[in-house]
Scaffold this motif. Structure first.
Motif, mmCIF file in Angstrom:
data_model
loop_
_atom_site.group_PDB
_atom_site.id
_atom_site.type_symbol
_atom_site.label_atom_id
_atom_site.label_comp_id
_atom_site.label_asym_id
_atom_site.label_seq_id
_atom_site.Cartn_x
_atom_site.Cartn_y
_atom_site.Cartn_z
ATOM 1 N N PHE A 20 2.219 -37.571 -8.502
ATOM 2 C CA PHE A 20 3.093 -38.524 -8.745
ATOM 3 C C PHE A 20 4.426 -38.379 -8.363
ATOM 4 O O PHE A 20 5.420 -38.874 -8.895
ATOM 5 N N ARG A 23 5.450 -41.642 -6.402
ATOM 6 C CA ARG A 23 5.081 -42.505 -7.084
ATOM 7 C C ARG A 23 4.063 -42.636 -8.136
ATOM 8 O O ARG A 23 3.629 -42.075 -8.692
ATOM 9 N N GLU A 24 4.628 -44.049 -8.706
ATOM 10 C CA GLU A 24 3.300 -43.649 -10.003
ATOM 11 C C GLU A 24 2.176 -44.240 -9.392
ATOM 12 O O GLU A 24 1.873 -44.756 -8.235
ATOM 13 N N ARG A 75 2.947 -42.568 -14.360
ATOM 14 C CA ARG A 75 4.155 -41.758 -13.874
ATOM 15 C C ARG A 75 5.247 -40.574 -14.392
ATOM 16 O O ARG A 75 4.766 -40.572 -15.458
#
Length: 103
Positions: A20, A23-24, A75
């Motif tokens: 994570f 980015r998600e 996230r």
């Protein structure tokens, strides 16, 4: 979790949090990231992955970022990033100690 009474992160925990950092991701993306990053050394089955995601949500290390049908994305929170960074520092210290003893 790291930095607390629960102790260091396991290798799967470490790599899931790492997934994570930039980015998600959804479950499939996390699994692919971990397998690629570790060259297949760490493989996450669905039971392990979703147990970790649930635990990380409960501990507020990740939050759900979106839902698209059955696909859920997550996230990292600031707390999750901090836990990851603490574990990274601990692992670096372990490597430094080992290298020092080899000399």
């Amino acid at each position: 979790m790291a930095g607390r009474e629960k102790g260091p992160l396991t290798e799967p925990m470490y790599y899931v949090l790492m997934s994570f950092l930039r980015r998600e991701r959804c479950g499939t993306e996390i699994t692919e990231f971990v397998e690629h990053k570790t060259g297949g050394r760490v493989r996450l089955g669905p039971g392990t992955l979703y147990t970790l995601l649930s635990k990380f949500q409960e501990e507020k290390l990740i939050v759900e970022a979106g839902v698209d049908g059955r696909k859920r994305s997550y996230r990292l929170t600031d707390k999750g990033r901090s836990i990851f960074e603490e574990e990274l520092a601990r692992l670096r210290a372990c490597v430094d100690d080992g290298e020092e003893e080899e000399q």
